[in-house]
Motif scaffolding. Structure first.
Motif, PDB file in Angstrom:
ATOM      1  N   THR A  67      85.335 109.286  -5.622  1.00  0.00           N
ATOM      2  CA  THR A  67      85.191 110.587  -4.981  1.00  0.00           C
ATOM      3  C   THR A  67      85.130 110.420  -3.466  1.00  0.00           C
ATOM      4  N   ALA A  68      85.018 111.537  -2.769  1.00  0.00           N
ATOM      5  CA  ALA A  68      84.991 111.496  -1.305  1.00  0.00           C
ATOM      6  C   ALA A  68      83.932 110.545  -0.788  1.00  0.00           C
ATOM      7  N   ARG A  69      82.796 110.468  -1.461  1.00  0.00           N
ATOM      8  CA  ARG A  69      81.718 109.598  -0.994  1.00  0.00           C
ATOM      9  C   ARG A  69      82.115 108.128  -1.063  1.00  0.00           C
ATOM     10  N   ALA A  70      82.966 107.762  -2.011  1.00  0.00           N
ATOM     11  CA  ALA A  70      83.456 106.387  -2.061  1.00  0.00           C
ATOM     12  C   ALA A  70      84.255 106.064  -0.804  1.00  0.00           C
ATOM     13  N   GLY A  71      85.054 107.008  -0.339  1.00  0.00           N
ATOM     14  CA  GLY A  71      85.800 106.798   0.898  1.00  0.00           C
ATOM     15  C   GLY A  71      84.878 106.654   2.096  1.00  0.00           C
ATOM     16  N   PHE A  91      74.241 117.738  12.110  1.00  0.00           N
ATOM     17  CA  PHE A  91      74.116 119.193  12.209  1.00  0.00           C
ATOM     18  C   PHE A  91      74.080 119.844  10.823  1.00  0.00           C
ATOM     19  N   GLY A  92      73.775 119.027   9.800  1.00  0.00           N
ATOM     20  CA  GLY A  92      73.668 119.544   8.441  1.00  0.00           C
ATOM     21  C   GLY A  92      73.386 118.414   7.464  1.00  0.00           C
ATOM     22  N   ARG A  93      73.383 118.741   6.203  1.00  0.00           N
ATOM     23  CA  ARG A  93      73.024 117.808   5.131  1.00  0.00           C
ATOM     24  C   ARG A  93      73.862 116.535   5.149  1.00  0.00           C
ATOM     25  N   PHE A  94      75.151 116.662   5.441  1.00  0.00           N
ATOM     26  CA  PHE A  94      76.023 115.503   5.271  1.00  0.00           C
ATOM     27  C   PHE A  94      75.990 114.565   6.469  1.00  0.00           C
ATOM     28  N   HIS A  96      73.038 113.690   7.553  1.00  0.00           N
ATOM     29  CA  HIS A  96      71.970 112.841   7.024  1.00  0.00           C
ATOM     30  C   HIS A  96      72.525 111.834   6.022  1.00  0.00           C
ATOM     31  N   LEU A  97      73.532 112.239   5.247  1.00  0.00           N
ATOM     32  CA  LEU A  97      74.150 111.298   4.301  1.00  0.00           C
ATOM     33  C   LEU A  97      74.808 110.141   5.043  1.00  0.00           C
ATOM     34  N   LEU A  98      75.549 110.427   6.113  1.00  0.00           N
ATOM     35  CA  LEU A  98      76.165 109.343   6.881  1.00  0.00           C
ATOM     36  C   LEU A  98      75.103 108.384   7.408  1.00  0.00           C
ATOM     37  N   ALA A  99      74.008 108.942   7.919  1.00  0.00           N
ATOM     38  CA  ALA A  99      72.940 108.085   8.439  1.00  0.00           C
ATOM     39  C   ALA A  99      72.364 107.201   7.338  1.00  0.00           C
ATOM     40  N   GLU A 100      72.201 107.760   6.139  1.00  0.00           N
ATOM     41  CA  GLU A 100      71.667 106.974   5.023  1.00  0.00           C
ATOM     42  C   GLU A 100      72.601 105.824   4.662  1.00  0.00           C
ATOM     43  N   ILE A 101      73.892 106.102   4.562  1.00  0.00           N
ATOM     44  CA  ILE A 101      74.853 105.063   4.186  1.00  0.00           C
ATOM     45  C   ILE A 101      74.900 103.980   5.262  1.00  0.00           C
ATOM     46  N   CYS A 102      74.878 104.382   6.526  1.00  0.00           N
ATOM     47  CA  CYS A 102      74.880 103.396   7.608  1.00  0.00           C
ATOM     48  C   CYS A 102      73.640 102.512   7.528  1.00  0.00           C
ATOM     49  N   GLY A 103      72.497 103.118   7.225  1.00  0.00           N
ATOM     50  CA  GLY A 103      71.278 102.347   7.086  1.00  0.00           C
ATOM     51  C   GLY A 103      71.355 101.364   5.940  1.00  0.00           C
ATOM     52  N   ARG A 104      71.945 101.770   4.834  1.00  0.00           N
ATOM     53  CA  ARG A 104      72.098 100.868   3.694  1.00  0.00           C
ATOM     54  C   ARG A 104      73.028  99.696   4.020  1.00  0.00           C
ATOM     55  N   ALA A 105      73.954  99.918   4.969  1.00  0.00           N
ATOM     56  CA  ALA A 105      74.841  98.835   5.400  1.00  0.00           C
ATOM     57  C   ALA A 105      74.140  97.888   6.368  1.00  0.00           C
ATOM     58  N   GLY A 106      72.886  98.173   6.705  1.00  0.00           N
ATOM     59  CA  GLY A 106      72.128  97.305   7.594  1.00  0.00           C
ATOM     60  C   GLY A 106      72.261  97.647   9.056  1.00  0.00           C
ATOM     61  N   ALA A 107      72.895  98.774   9.369  1.00  0.00           N
ATOM     62  CA  ALA A 107      73.077  99.157  10.766  1.00  0.00           C
ATOM     63  C   ALA A 107      71.765  99.660  11.358  1.00  0.00           C
ATOM     64  N   GLU A 108      71.696  99.596  12.674  1.00  0.00           N
ATOM     65  CA  GLU A 108      70.593 100.203  13.420  1.00  0.00           C
ATOM     66  C   GLU A 108      71.019 101.641  13.712  1.00  0.00           C
ATOM     67  N   VAL A 109      70.446 102.590  12.990  1.00  0.00           N
ATOM     68  CA  VAL A 109      70.934 103.963  13.002  1.00  0.00           C
ATOM     69  C   VAL A 109      70.192 104.787  14.046  1.00  0.00           C
ATOM     70  N   GLY A 142      83.418 118.916   9.148  1.00  0.00           N
ATOM     71  CA  GLY A 142      82.900 120.187   8.659  1.00  0.00           C
ATOM     72  C   GLY A 142      81.801 119.946   7.649  1.00  0.00           C
ATOM     73  N   ASP A 143      80.606 120.448   7.919  1.00  0.00           N
ATOM     74  CA  ASP A 143      79.470 120.240   7.020  1.00  0.00           C
ATOM     75  C   ASP A 143      79.292 121.490   6.169  1.00  0.00           C
ATOM     76  N   THR A 144      79.603 121.375   4.889  1.00  0.00           N
ATOM     77  CA  THR A 144      79.566 122.559   4.030  1.00  0.00           C
ATOM     78  C   THR A 144      78.159 123.093   3.811  1.00  0.00           C
ATOM     79  N   SER A 145      77.133 122.293   4.096  1.00  0.00           N
ATOM     80  CA  SER A 145      75.771 122.812   3.925  1.00  0.00           C
ATOM     81  C   SER A 145      75.486 123.944   4.895  1.00  0.00           C
ATOM     82  N   THR A 146      76.101 123.900   6.082  1.00  0.00           N
ATOM     83  CA  THR A 146      75.903 124.952   7.082  1.00  0.00           C
ATOM     84  C   THR A 146      77.175 125.743   7.344  1.00  0.00           C
ATOM     85  N   THR A 147      78.316 125.249   6.876  1.00  0.00           N
ATOM     86  CA  THR A 147      79.671 125.792   7.069  1.00  0.00           C
ATOM     87  C   THR A 147      80.195 125.586   8.483  1.00  0.00           C
ATOM     88  N   MET A 148      79.508 124.810   9.307  1.00  0.00           N
ATOM     89  CA  MET A 148      79.942 124.591  10.680  1.00  0.00           C
ATOM     90  C   MET A 148      80.963 123.463  10.773  1.00  0.00           C
TER      91      MET A 148
END
Length: 410
Positions: A67-71, A91-94, A96-109, A142-148
């Motif tokens: 799915t898109a998250r795999a990409g 600027f929305g829910r997603f 935060h998702l990018l920040a979480e994935i970057c953190g799991r990769a060991g990055a300094e977020v 585009g973050d669908t949680s806020t539609t922005m």
């Protein structure tokens, strides 16, 4: 147990949407072996079609099975090494998702945040880049949680002037909003089929600039023992994932077709057909179609007396968030729409859960009959819920929008 038989639905939420019937027909085509000439030719055709959709000359434009998250995850774990600094404008829910994935990769977020319903001025991003000095700037388009929709035109320049790569999650926007990979200086971008692209979830289109490919290749050389980490310091940590290792996936899609996994054949057919349909329509024409039908839905919900959430000037074309009226049970209305009319609309996440409905007009459902049917059904359920609205007001407002925008798109 009987044969699976899903109910008929009109999916008018923030995604997934109803897949184009032509995409579903493509998925029913017979399977072939993963190194059959037809298979490898189809992969090559898909790469060319997706370059057109992404508006890029990037050689490394291909699909990640998932799915898109795999990409998203494939791009970030392949670009980021432990200890790398990454900047994520949220600027929305997603975001935060990018920040979480970057953190799991060991990055300094490092994150910067703006109020939900707004986007960042490029100057805010540039100030943060100067302060953080990131290796990667990772942002949702585009973050669908806020539609922005975050403007991107300046972000590539900002990243590159400070020796950073720009990654963009275009899951919710590609195909329905302007997206110019090369012109905007985007180094890596990923998407999913299930929104404006008109397909099912399960395949993630990816495109990588030469600079992004070079960053990934340096890590591949260390992993293969061709160079040491000291040779490429500080770039050199092996990519932690095997399945989502873009270095290996690029070899699989490249001319040598080095085996990495068994390609998801039916999803390859779907992704090729999604891109074929977009290029046949014209990507610019598809965006204009989303503009026209999105404007009609926006006018229609306003005609029903509903307040639109957020900065409408930065709203995606393909989804609108409307505030649930006081004394109206939002979940009950959504349930009634599904039960009575077979129409699905969405709620939202976090602070917006139960506060807004999110209504989509995207992909195969960015069309006149879907917009008008949804507005008529929503009016009925609003009146049942005690919300006063003039009969026919939503449909009438949408029809007026269609008339005013008759030259905008199909």
């Amino acid at each position: 147990m009987t044969q699976i038989h899903p109910p008929a639905r009109l999916l008018m939420g923030p995604g997934p949407i109803d897949a184009d019937p032509r995409v579903l027909r493509a998925m029913a085509a017979p399977l072939v072996g993963q190194f059959d000439p037809f298979m490898t030719d189809t992969m090559t055709e898909a790469m060319g079609l997706w370059r057109t959709v992404w508006d890029t000359a990037n050689e490394q434009t291909f699909l990640v099975d998932g799915t898109a998250r795999a990409g998203i995850e494939a791009a970030l774990v392949s670009l980021l090494e432990p200890g790398d600094r990454v900047l994520v404008p949220v600027f929305g829910r997603f975001g935060h998702l990018l920040a979480e994935i970057c953190g799991r990769a060991g990055a300094e977020v490092h994150t910067i945040e703006t109020e939900w319903g707004t986007v960042f001025d490029p100057g805010q991003v540039e100030d943060a880049v100067r302060r953080v000095r990131p290796r990667v700037v990772a942002v949702v388009h585009g973050d669908t949680s806020t539609t922005m929709a975050q403007p991107l035109a300046e972000l590539g320049r900002i990243a590159h002037e400070h020796d950073a790569l720009l990654y963009v999650d275009a899951t919710a926007t590609l195909g329905g909003n302007a997206f110019h990979t090369d012109e905007w200086g985007i180094d890596a971008a990923t998407a999913g089929l299930q929104k404006c692209l008109g397909g099912p979830s399960g395949s993630a289109p990816v495109t990588l600039s030469p600079a992004a490919v070079a960053a990934i290749d340096r890590r591949k050389q260390v992993e293969a023992g061709l160079r040491t980490a000291d040779d490429v310091a500080p770039r050199g940590a092996p990519i932690v994932s095997n399945y989502l290792d873009l270095a290996q996936i690029m070899e699989y899609w490249g001319p040598r077709r080095l085996n990495h996994h068994t390609e998801a054949t039916s999803m390859l057919y779907a992704a090729r057909e999604c891109a074929r349909l977009l290029t046949a329509e014209g990507v610019g024409t598809a965006v204009a179609r989303h503009v026209r039908h999105g404007a009609a839905m926006l006018a229609g919900v306003r005609g029903l007396g509903l307040e639109v959430y957020g900065d409408v000037g930065h709203k995606m074309h393909n989804v609108v968030a409307v505030r649930i009226p006081d004394r109206v049970d939002g979940d009950a209305v959504r349930g009634a729409l599904l039960e009575d009319f077979g129409i699905e609309i969405g709620t939202s996440f976090g602070p917006l859960h139960g506060v807004v409905w999110r209504i989509g007009t995207m992909g195969f459902n960015a069309r006149r009959d879907a917009v008008l049917t949804t507005l008529a059904a929503l009016e009925h359920e609003l009146r049942r819920a005690g919300h006063p609205t003039e009969p026919g007001s939503g449909v009438s407002a949408a029809l007026a929008s269609y008339e005013a925008n008759r030259d905008v798109g199909p």
